[in-house]
Design a protein around this motif. Structure first.
Motif, PDB file in Angstrom:
ATOM      1  N   TYR A 185       8.012  -6.966  -1.488  1.00 19.55           N
ATOM      2  CA  TYR A 185       8.054  -8.372  -1.060  1.00 19.55           C
ATOM      3  C   TYR A 185       8.947  -9.191  -1.992  1.00 19.55           C
ATOM      4  O   TYR A 185       9.741 -10.002  -1.548  1.00 19.55           O
ATOM      5  CB  TYR A 185       6.629  -8.958  -1.028  1.00 19.55           C
ATOM      6  CG  TYR A 185       5.964  -8.828   0.326  1.00 19.55           C
ATOM      7  CD1 TYR A 185       5.804  -7.579   0.913  1.00 19.55           C
ATOM      8  CD2 TYR A 185       5.521  -9.943   1.036  1.00 19.55           C
ATOM      9  CE1 TYR A 185       5.210  -7.446   2.167  1.00 19.55           C
ATOM     10  CE2 TYR A 185       4.931  -9.826   2.287  1.00 19.55           C
ATOM     11  CZ  TYR A 185       4.774  -8.574   2.838  1.00 19.55           C
ATOM     12  OH  TYR A 185       4.191  -8.445   4.077  1.00 19.55           O
ATOM     13  N   TYR A 240       2.094 -12.192  -4.895  1.00 18.48           N
ATOM     14  CA  TYR A 240       3.567 -12.243  -4.997  1.00 18.48           C
ATOM     15  C   TYR A 240       4.157 -13.633  -5.139  1.00 18.48           C
ATOM     16  O   TYR A 240       5.208 -13.798  -5.759  1.00 18.48           O
ATOM     17  CB  TYR A 240       4.250 -11.503  -3.826  1.00 18.48           C
ATOM     18  CG  TYR A 240       4.137 -12.199  -2.484  1.00 18.48           C
ATOM     19  CD1 TYR A 240       3.124 -11.864  -1.597  1.00 18.48           C
ATOM     20  CD2 TYR A 240       5.043 -13.192  -2.098  1.00 18.48           C
ATOM     21  CE1 TYR A 240       3.002 -12.491  -0.364  1.00 18.48           C
ATOM     22  CE2 TYR A 240       4.933 -13.826  -0.867  1.00 18.48           C
ATOM     23  CZ  TYR A 240       3.909 -13.471  -0.012  1.00 18.48           C
ATOM     24  OH  TYR A 240       3.785 -14.101   1.197  1.00 18.48           O
ATOM     25  N   SER A 281       7.870  -5.345   5.897  1.00 14.42           N
ATOM     26  CA  SER A 281       7.114  -4.085   5.954  1.00 14.42           C
ATOM     27  C   SER A 281       6.297  -3.956   7.240  1.00 14.42           C
ATOM     28  O   SER A 281       5.963  -4.942   7.883  1.00 14.42           O
ATOM     29  CB  SER A 281       6.187  -3.916   4.743  1.00 14.42           C
ATOM     30  OG  SER A 281       6.903  -4.071   3.538  1.00 14.42           O
ATOM     31  N   ASN A 312      -3.124 -11.450  -0.986  1.00 12.23           N
ATOM     32  CA  ASN A 312      -1.770 -10.918  -1.155  1.00 12.23           C
ATOM     33  C   ASN A 312      -0.769 -12.005  -1.524  1.00 12.23           C
ATOM     34  O   ASN A 312       0.129 -11.782  -2.331  1.00 12.23           O
ATOM     35  CB  ASN A 312      -1.320 -10.154   0.092  1.00 12.23           C
ATOM     36  CG  ASN A 312      -1.971  -8.772   0.166  1.00 12.23           C
ATOM     37  OD1 ASN A 312      -2.515  -8.284  -0.833  1.00 12.23           O
ATOM     38  ND2 ASN A 312      -1.934  -8.154   1.335  1.00 12.23           N
ATOM     39  N   GLU A 362       2.722  -0.868   4.251  1.00 12.27           N
ATOM     40  CA  GLU A 362       1.744  -1.881   3.892  1.00 12.27           C
ATOM     41  C   GLU A 362       2.347  -2.793   2.835  1.00 12.27           C
ATOM     42  O   GLU A 362       3.376  -2.499   2.237  1.00 12.27           O
ATOM     43  CB  GLU A 362       0.480  -1.213   3.330  1.00 12.27           C
ATOM     44  CG  GLU A 362      -0.366  -0.513   4.376  1.00 12.27           C
ATOM     45  CD  GLU A 362      -0.973  -1.473   5.395  1.00 12.27           C
ATOM     46  OE1 GLU A 362      -1.029  -2.689   5.128  1.00 12.27           O
ATOM     47  OE2 GLU A 362      -1.385  -0.986   6.467  1.00 12.27           O
ATOM     48  N   PHE A 363       1.622  -3.866   2.563  1.00 10.43           N
ATOM     49  CA  PHE A 363       2.041  -4.812   1.537  1.00 10.43           C
ATOM     50  C   PHE A 363       2.215  -4.125   0.185  1.00 10.43           C
ATOM     51  O   PHE A 363       1.355  -3.378  -0.251  1.00 10.43           O
ATOM     52  CB  PHE A 363       0.986  -5.916   1.408  1.00 10.43           C
ATOM     53  CG  PHE A 363       1.221  -6.828   0.238  1.00 10.43           C
ATOM     54  CD1 PHE A 363       2.209  -7.789   0.295  1.00 10.43           C
ATOM     55  CD2 PHE A 363       0.474  -6.694  -0.930  1.00 10.43           C
ATOM     56  CE1 PHE A 363       2.442  -8.620  -0.803  1.00 10.43           C
ATOM     57  CE2 PHE A 363       0.699  -7.525  -2.019  1.00 10.43           C
ATOM     58  CZ  PHE A 363       1.689  -8.492  -1.954  1.00 10.43           C
ATOM     59  N   ASN A 364       3.345  -4.375  -0.437  1.00 11.42           N
ATOM     60  CA  ASN A 364       3.563  -3.990  -1.832  1.00 11.42           C
ATOM     61  C   ASN A 364       4.334  -5.140  -2.472  1.00 11.42           C
ATOM     62  O   ASN A 364       5.392  -5.528  -1.977  1.00 11.42           O
ATOM     63  CB  ASN A 364       4.373  -2.682  -1.903  1.00 11.42           C
ATOM     64  CG  ASN A 364       4.806  -2.352  -3.322  1.00 11.42           C
ATOM     65  OD1 ASN A 364       5.639  -3.048  -3.913  1.00 11.42           O
ATOM     66  ND2 ASN A 364       4.224  -1.315  -3.891  1.00 11.42           N
ATOM     67  N   HIS A 365       3.790  -5.693  -3.551  1.00 12.90           N
ATOM     68  CA  HIS A 365       4.400  -6.934  -4.060  1.00 12.90           C
ATOM     69  C   HIS A 365       5.822  -6.737  -4.560  1.00 12.90           C
ATOM     70  O   HIS A 365       6.622  -7.661  -4.528  1.00 12.90           O
ATOM     71  CB  HIS A 365       3.514  -7.622  -5.108  1.00 12.90           C
ATOM     72  CG  HIS A 365       3.242  -6.838  -6.350  1.00 12.90           C
ATOM     73  ND1 HIS A 365       1.963  -6.661  -6.823  1.00 12.90           N
ATOM     74  CD2 HIS A 365       4.054  -6.194  -7.215  1.00 12.90           C
ATOM     75  CE1 HIS A 365       2.023  -5.950  -7.947  1.00 12.90           C
ATOM     76  NE2 HIS A 365       3.279  -5.656  -8.195  1.00 12.90           N
ATOM     77  N   ARG A 400      -1.775  -6.824   7.866  1.00 13.13           N
ATOM     78  CA  ARG A 400      -2.473  -5.770   7.147  1.00 13.13           C
ATOM     79  C   ARG A 400      -2.921  -4.695   8.115  1.00 13.13           C
ATOM     80  O   ARG A 400      -3.498  -4.999   9.141  1.00 13.13           O
ATOM     81  CB  ARG A 400      -3.691  -6.345   6.423  1.00 13.13           C
ATOM     82  CG  ARG A 400      -4.374  -5.306   5.534  1.00 13.13           C
ATOM     83  CD  ARG A 400      -5.789  -5.696   5.206  1.00 13.13           C
ATOM     84  NE  ARG A 400      -5.826  -6.984   4.578  1.00 13.13           N
ATOM     85  CZ  ARG A 400      -6.913  -7.731   4.514  1.00 13.13           C
ATOM     86  NH1 ARG A 400      -8.039  -7.315   5.035  1.00 13.13           N
ATOM     87  NH2 ARG A 400      -6.879  -8.893   3.929  1.00 13.13           N
ATOM     88  N   GLU A 408       2.161 -12.659   7.108  1.00 16.46           N
ATOM     89  CA  GLU A 408       1.266 -11.660   6.512  1.00 16.46           C
ATOM     90  C   GLU A 408       0.643 -10.756   7.568  1.00 16.46           C
ATOM     91  O   GLU A 408       0.277 -11.200   8.654  1.00 16.46           O
ATOM     92  CB  GLU A 408       0.156 -12.408   5.747  1.00 16.46           C
ATOM     93  CG  GLU A 408      -0.789 -11.465   5.026  1.00 16.46           C
ATOM     94  CD  GLU A 408      -1.557 -12.167   3.906  1.00 16.46           C
ATOM     95  OE1 GLU A 408      -0.914 -12.895   3.105  1.00 16.46           O
ATOM     96  OE2 GLU A 408      -2.780 -11.999   3.833  1.00 16.46           O
TER      97      GLU A 408
END
Ligand SMILES: Cc1cc2nc3c(=O)[nH]c(=O)nc-3n(C[C@H](O)[C@H](O)[C@H](O)COP(=O)(O)OP(=O)(O)OC[C@H]3O[C@@H](n4cnc5c(N)ncnc54)[C@H](O)[C@@H]3O)c2cc1C
Ligand SMILES: Nc1ncnc2c1ncn2[C@@H]1O[C@H](COP(=O)(O)O)[C@@H](O)[C@H]1O
Lengths: 263, 318
Positions: free
Chosen positions: B75, B102, B43, B98, B69-72, B11, B9
């Protein structure tokens, strides 16, 4: 527009309790509306108040006992409720997340809501996962841990997701979607006397697994509780004993020792 | 099918520390299954992060460069691809905000059991058992997980982070992201307003929780804080109720504090609260429930009614 809210009745344990085998006996448990679901209900009811023609339906998986909790949701403004139960479910001590998602997904298929609000987590089992699992099972979009929700004119939804450390993520989500609601997003109302009276007239539909077209295999739980215990603590807490004036003066001595006051 | 896949993870350009704990957890499990430990980096600046994740016990690092950035949805697709490739027995993610966004979808896609917020994992022969907490951390349960595979999310701070270097192979993974399956877009971030005080700077915090019951009752806490020269902070319900501003909230979604003295009054000690204050030098708890988890991390405690103890303490100090 239709909004579905998932509502769980959660157990809290009393201050003193015992564990028998892999469970806490009924006599040490109290039941209540899940705190997170209270905020989810409020978000749904506020949406219905702000827009025309919004129906709010709640769904609960639980034994007859939970009707009392469902009535609270109805008294707060939910239009009608669905309660799912089956004798076969009573055999499971712990309904796991995929099982709950599979059951709730059948309700989503039948009701076809535009928006589903769940709580971020249930206070007792604390999986924190049912909402997103439901979205994935139902092929809905989703956002987890939402502390701000805005339905835009173009039919999309803008949310804030509350991340760690005071950071929020701003996200746009297409409908239909599931939102897992975080506490603090709104101010849940108390049920008014009028609401409580009206709730008596509202429908709680009782539904079995067969009614949903499910048989027990479809939800066969993968998790089995094999032991339950009070957590062992490594800490060596020093407890001050006595009445309040005595414990208070012991604390003052401690503050003095720690050098935080000049006594 | 004995390999382990962990999902790291990050961010806003920073690796989240729980990633190194995931490596510790994953390496331990891989040693028991006899499989390899695979690390997914999805990412952002994946090459840079892959270098950082090259630590002891890691066999293969897979980088998926799509997205910043994180996007489910990304992922979800990336993990589905890696699951197909690696055929892992266990997929392990953090139980972070996060991770909560997901991991359940990954378990759904794989059609395998999901166990969240693990504080312990053991594998006895083929049988996976996971330890987790229930009822506000008042009890610890172990659950036996049926079947061979599972998705497990782990609680931060429970596994030792792996600090030293390794010799992993790095694989760049090219996937065709299905844009039509992306139903949400991250448009930015917001930060909590700084407000009047910075509780993370305070030497003494008098921290109040739901045990205070009513807003009016906060007066006794302010009086104590004034007498002691302390700053008032709170657990989440107090802030949710609007009794104190968000910048006073201690915990996972609030501030991390490490004062000399932290006095937790009417606070149960939920994991998300403790995450923000366990670094305090001396922790004192006042709570009328001797089973409250706060006593597990407190150095000193008083098991009594706060409405008796707090005024008595103010008086004793005056
Ligand atoms: C994603 C996520 C993020 C979260 N982030 C945070 C966070 O940043 N910070 C945070 O604090 N929480 C956070 N939480 C919430 C957390 O899970 C708990 O719900 C919360 O910390 C509980 O606050 P509390 O201890 O004040 O209340 P409770 O758990 O209700 O505890 C109240 C305590 O007061 C005691 N008490 C009651 N009356 C008295 C009395 N008269 N005298 C003495 N003691 C009394 C009770 O015994 C009890 O132990 C988060 C949750 C989630 C899911
Ligand atoms: N038995 C249930 N009936 C209805 N909703 C539930 C049930 N269990 C969980 N939920 C919903 O899913 C959310 C998250 O629960 P959990 O994943 O168990 O922590 C809760 O806040 C509820 O909204």
């Amino acid at each position: 527009m239709k909004v579905l809210v998932t509502v769980k009745e959660v157990a809290t344990v009393e201050d003193t309790f015992e564990i028998e085998g892999t469970a806490i006996p009924e006599r040490y448990l109290e039941y209540d509306l899940n705190e997170w679901d209270d905020y989810a209900i409020e978000e749904a009811v506020q949406l219905a108040e702000a827009h025309d023609d919004v129906e709010v339906v709640s769904v609960t998986i639980g034994p007859p006992r939970v009707e009392e909790t469902i009535r609270i949701a109805l008294a707060k403004g939910v239009d009608r409720a669905i309660r799912i139960w089956d004798d076969e479910l009573a055999d499971y001590q712990l309904l796991d997340v995929p099982a709950k998602a599979n059951i709730l997904a059948e309700v989503v298929a039948q009701e076809d809501p535009d928006i589903v609000f769940t709580g971020v987590q249930a206070d007792d089992d604390a999986f924190g996962a049912t909402g997103v699992a439901l979205a994935a099972t139902s092929d809905y979009q989703w956002a987890a841990v939402v502390n701000q929700f805005e339905l835009e004119d173009d039919g999309t939804v803008s949310v804030h997701r509350e991340l760690e450390g005071g950071i929020e993520e701003l996200t746009e989500v297409q409908l239909p979607a599931v939102f897992t609601i975080q506490t603090g997003i709104n101010e849940p109302r108390y049920a008014s006397l009028r609401g409580i009276r009206m709730a008596q007239q509202k429908e709680i539909a009782e539904v079995t697994l067969a009614d949903l077209g499910l048989d027990i295999d479809a939800i066969d739980g993968a998790l089995e509780v094999t032991s339950m215990a009070e957590p062992e603590t490594e800490s060596e807490v020093t407890l001050f004993e006595g009445d309040a004036s005595s414990t208070a003066s012991q604390l003052v001595d401690l503050f003095d020792d720690l050098g935080v006051i000049d006594a | 099918m004995s390999d382990i896949l962990i999902v790291t993870e990050h961010r806003r350009g920073e690796i989240r520390p729980v990633s190194y704990e995931l490596i510790g957890c994953g390496a331990d499990l891989a040693s028991k299954t006899g499989g390899d430990l695979h690390v997914a980096v999805i990412s952002g600046e994946v090459d840079e992060m892959a270098a950082a994740f090259n630590r002891d016990g890691v066999d293969v690092i897979h980088t998926v460069a799509d997205g910043d950035e994180f996007n489910h949805d990304i992922y979800r697709q990336a993990i589905a691809h890696l699951v197909e490739d690696v055929d892992p027995r266990f997929v392990i993610t953090p139980q972070s905000v996060n991770g909560m966004d997901y991991a359940p979808a990954v378990a759904t896609d794989m059609g395998v059991p999901l166990v969240t917020d693990a504080v312990g994992i053991s594998l006895d022969g083929e049988q996976l058992t996971v330890t987790r907490e229930m009822y506000g951390s008042k009890v610890e349960t172990t659950v036996a997980v049926a079947g061979e595979r599972a998705v497990i999310t782990i609680r931060a701070g429970e596994w030792p982070p792996i600090e030293s270097g390794g010799s992993a192979e790095i694989e760049v993974v090219d996937i065709d992201i299905d844009e039509s399956a992306i139903g949400s877009t991250v448009t930015g971030f917001a930060e909590m307003a700084a407000g009047d005080v910075d509780i993370s700077e305070a030497d003494i915090l008098v921290s109040i929780g739901r045990g205070i019951d009513e807003e009016e009752n906060l007066d006794i806490v302010h009086e104590l804080a004034n007498t002691l020269g302390a700053t008032v902070s709170a657990s989440r319900p107090i802030v949710d109720a609007g009794w104190l501003p968000k910048n006073r909230q201690v915990g996972q979604s609030g501030k991390t504090v490490s004062p000399d003295v932290y006095i937790a009054i009417g606070i149960s000690g939920a994991v998300q609260h403790v995450a923000g204050m366990k670094g305090a030098k001396t922790i004192i708890a006042i709570n009328n429930d001797s089973n409250a988890p706060i006593f597990d991390i407190a150095d000193y405690g008083i098991v009594d009614d706060l409405f008796d103890v707090v005024p008595a303490l103010t008086e004793a100090l005056a």
